[in-house]
Enzyme design. Structure first.
Site, PDB file in Angstrom:
ATOM      1  N   ASP A 196       8.132  24.967  69.599  1.00 20.78           N
ATOM      2  CA  ASP A 196       8.923  25.891  70.421  1.00 20.78           C
ATOM      3  C   ASP A 196       9.113  25.216  71.772  1.00 20.78           C
ATOM      4  OD1 ASP A 196      10.021  27.845  71.975  1.00 20.78           O
ATOM      5  OD2 ASP A 196       8.437  29.336  71.640  1.00 20.78           O
ATOM      6  N   ALA A 217      17.562  21.610  70.551  1.00 19.66           N
ATOM      7  CA  ALA A 217      17.326  23.056  70.506  1.00 19.66           C
ATOM      8  C   ALA A 217      18.218  23.768  71.523  1.00 19.66           C
ATOM      9  CB  ALA A 217      15.858  23.349  70.807  1.00 19.66           C
ATOM     10  N   ILE A 274      23.838  20.489  64.366  1.00 22.42           N
ATOM     11  CA  ILE A 274      23.965  19.153  64.959  1.00 22.42           C
ATOM     12  C   ILE A 274      22.654  18.372  64.825  1.00 22.42           C
ATOM     13  CG2 ILE A 274      24.173  18.018  67.227  1.00 22.42           C
ATOM     14  CD1 ILE A 274      26.301  20.266  67.882  1.00 22.42           C
ATOM     15  N   TYR A 309      24.491  30.089  79.481  1.00 23.65           N
ATOM     16  CA  TYR A 309      24.663  28.847  78.710  1.00 23.65           C
ATOM     17  C   TYR A 309      25.353  27.780  79.574  1.00 23.65           C
ATOM     18  CZ  TYR A 309      25.823  25.952  74.606  1.00 23.65           C
ATOM     19  OH  TYR A 309      25.937  24.932  73.689  1.00 23.65           O
ATOM     20  N   THR A 356      28.752  25.621  63.460  1.00 24.97           N
ATOM     21  CA  THR A 356      27.342  25.581  63.033  1.00 24.97           C
ATOM     22  C   THR A 356      26.861  27.038  63.043  1.00 24.97           C
ATOM     23  OG1 THR A 356      26.427  25.523  65.268  1.00 24.97           O
ATOM     24  CG2 THR A 356      26.976  23.379  64.287  1.00 24.97           C
TER      25      THR A 356
HETATM   26  P1  NAP Z   1      22.057  25.538  65.487  1.00 19.42           P
HETATM   27  O1  NAP Z   1      22.633  25.163  64.171  1.00 19.42           O
HETATM   28  O2  NAP Z   1      21.743  26.955  65.774  1.00 19.42           O
HETATM   29  O3  NAP Z   1      20.767  24.614  65.732  1.00 19.42           O
HETATM   30  C1  NAP Z   1      19.913  24.834  66.810  1.00 19.42           C
HETATM   31  C2  NAP Z   1      18.499  24.640  66.311  1.00 19.42           C
HETATM   32  O4  NAP Z   1      17.619  24.794  67.454  1.00 19.42           O
HETATM   33  C3  NAP Z   1      18.096  25.713  65.291  1.00 19.42           C
HETATM   34  O5  NAP Z   1      17.417  25.117  64.202  1.00 19.42           O
HETATM   35  C4  NAP Z   1      17.171  26.599  66.094  1.00 19.42           C
HETATM   36  O6  NAP Z   1      16.161  27.236  65.309  1.00 19.42           O
HETATM   37  C5  NAP Z   1      16.537  25.593  67.022  1.00 19.42           C
HETATM   38  N1  NAP Z   1      15.905  26.250  68.161  1.00 19.42           N
HETATM   39  C6  NAP Z   1      16.331  27.331  68.849  1.00 19.42           C
HETATM   40  N2  NAP Z   1      15.429  27.666  69.781  1.00 19.42           N
HETATM   41  C7  NAP Z   1      14.425  26.777  69.678  1.00 19.42           C
HETATM   42  C8  NAP Z   1      13.198  26.617  70.357  1.00 19.42           C
HETATM   43  N3  NAP Z   1      12.811  27.467  71.317  1.00 19.42           N
HETATM   44  N4  NAP Z   1      12.385  25.597  70.016  1.00 19.42           N
HETATM   45  C9  NAP Z   1      12.735  24.744  69.011  1.00 19.42           C
HETATM   46  N5  NAP Z   1      13.876  24.853  68.317  1.00 19.42           N
HETATM   47  C10 NAP Z   1      14.711  25.868  68.641  1.00 19.42           C
HETATM   48  O7  NAP Z   1      23.040  25.099  66.658  1.00 19.42           O
HETATM   49  P2  NAP Z   1      23.882  23.758  66.916  1.00 19.42           P
HETATM   50  O8  NAP Z   1      25.285  24.175  67.096  1.00 19.42           O
HETATM   51  O9  NAP Z   1      23.547  22.705  65.962  1.00 19.42           O
HETATM   52  O10 NAP Z   1      23.332  23.390  68.362  1.00 19.42           O
HETATM   53  C11 NAP Z   1      22.539  22.236  68.618  1.00 19.42           C
HETATM   54  C12 NAP Z   1      22.694  21.892  70.093  1.00 19.42           C
HETATM   55  O11 NAP Z   1      24.056  21.554  70.343  1.00 19.42           O
HETATM   56  C13 NAP Z   1      22.365  23.060  71.023  1.00 19.42           C
HETATM   57  O12 NAP Z   1      21.691  22.568  72.164  1.00 19.42           O
HETATM   58  C14 NAP Z   1      23.728  23.581  71.423  1.00 19.42           C
HETATM   59  O13 NAP Z   1      23.714  24.213  72.676  1.00 19.42           O
HETATM   60  C15 NAP Z   1      24.528  22.282  71.457  1.00 19.42           C
HETATM   61  N6  NAP Z   1      25.966  22.455  71.339  1.00 19.42           N
HETATM   62  C16 NAP Z   1      26.512  23.053  70.237  1.00 19.42           C
HETATM   63  C17 NAP Z   1      27.892  23.192  70.181  1.00 19.42           C
HETATM   64  C18 NAP Z   1      28.580  23.845  69.016  1.00 19.42           C
HETATM   65  O14 NAP Z   1      29.787  24.131  69.132  1.00 19.42           O
HETATM   66  N7  NAP Z   1      27.900  24.104  67.916  1.00 19.42           N
HETATM   67  C19 NAP Z   1      28.703  22.730  71.229  1.00 19.42           C
HETATM   68  C20 NAP Z   1      28.092  22.140  72.329  1.00 19.42           C
HETATM   69  C21 NAP Z   1      26.730  21.991  72.376  1.00 19.42           C
HETATM   70  P3  NAP Z   1      16.418  28.730  64.753  1.00 19.42           P
HETATM   71  O15 NAP Z   1      17.674  28.673  63.952  1.00 19.42           O
HETATM   72  O16 NAP Z   1      15.172  28.990  63.949  1.00 19.42           O
HETATM   73  O17 NAP Z   1      16.547  29.596  65.968  1.00 19.42           O
END
Ligand code: NAP
Length: 249
Positions: free
Chosen positions: A55, A79, A13, A141, A176
């Site tokens: 971080d 993040a 995202i 979460y 994702t």
């Molecule tokens: P993603 O592809 O895993 O992206 C998350 C990014 O955050 C990754 O690049 C990760 O790096 C980075 N990250 C993790 N820990 C971190 C830290 N301590 N400091 C800085 N960066 C950090 O996941 P996504 O699905 O796009 O999620 C993005 C956001 O949307 C999250 O907050 C998630 O909770 C929210 N969300 C997602 C969904 C869904 O269905 N996908 C639904 C609702 C909400 P690494 O990969 O190197 O760990």
């Protein structure tokens, strides 16, 4: 040129949001835990975009990021990660690690965004359907995201005197790297779609479109936007039930 910072911008995202903001004319700083991935993403976007390591669980790291960037016009805080396990079995450290990134990390980003955003700027946080819909096995979460939705409202009140708007998008299921594991469990995505009136899961681009809207919406603050095909009107998939059918412990 306006500057946007996307924290957690190297994947999913966040990456889709970085692309949308760049297309809208922002100079984008892609910031992520994996600095090399952030730099690679910024290189894909081209000049004048750039990548930085951060971080969100480490206040000094976030402070350094914002000091390096200086004034900015929009900040998107993406993040996040999750663990899975029933409360009675979940190690406290795992609960804390999710809260550290998803809630405390977002607080730290809001703190420094609040100091560095220009008057009239915009902060967008990424909450979740799980802020309002409980999911078995996802206590950390769900709790963190529920807190994040309230953090959005408090930050909106505190930053409104400077015209800074604070809103959140609360997406439903989006494929994702974060959700790859859950999507591999037979029945999980199917159950999500069955309980989603619009009949599909989301894409990172669906969320990025909402993020972009929130950066522009001049009379909107303190809003947590449910973006999930209507899934908040029904119920969340029983991931533990599907895992149990697979014979997982
Ligand atoms: P993603 O592809 O895993 O992206 C998350 C990014 O955050 C990754 O690049 C990760 O790096 C980075 N990250 C993790 N820990 C971190 C830290 N301590 N400091 C800085 N960066 C950090 O996941 P996504 O699905 O796009 O999620 C993005 C956001 O949307 C999250 O907050 C998630 O909770 C929210 N969300 C997602 C969904 C869904 O269905 N996908 C639904 C609702 C909400 P690494 O990969 O190197 O760990």
């Amino acid at each position: 040129m306006r500057t946007a910072v996307v924290v957690g911008g190297a994947s999913g995202i966040g990456w889709a949001s970085a692309r949308a903001l760049a297309a809208d004319g922002y100079r984008v700083v892609v910031a992520d835990l994996n600095g090399d991935a952030a730099t690679a993403r910024a290189t894909e976007l081209g000049d004048p975009h750039r990548g930085e390591v951060v971080d969100v669980a480490d206040e000094s790291s976030v402070a350094t990021l914002f000091e390096t960037i200086g004034a900015c016009d929009a900040v998107v805080s993406c993040a996040g990660f999750s663990t899975f396990g029933p409360i009675v079995d979940l190690p406290v450290e795992q609960f804390r690690s999710v809260v550290d990134v998803c809630l405390t990390g977002a607080f730290i980003v809001a703190k420094y965004a609040g100091r560095h955003l220009v008057d009239g700027g915009s902060l967008v946080l990424i909450s979740s359907l799980n802020a309002r819909q409980p999911a078995i096995g996802m206590s950390a979460y769900c709790s963190a995201k529920a807190g994040l939705s309230m953090l959005t409202q408090v930050a909106a009140l505190e930053l409104a005197p400077r015209g800074i708007r604070v809103n959140a998008v609360a997406p439903g299921f989006v494929l994702t790297p974060l959700t790859e594991g859950a999507a591999l469990v037979p029945g999980v995505v199917e159950e999500y779609v069955e309980n989603t009136p619009l009949g599909r899961s989301g894409t990172p681009e669906d969320v990025a479109e909402a993020v972009l809207y929130l950066t522009k919406a001049a009379w909107l603050t303190g809003e947590v936007l449910d973006l999930n095909g209507g899934a908040h009107l029904k119920r969340y998939p029983d991931i533990l039930g599907h895992l149990t059918k697979l014979g997982a412990p």
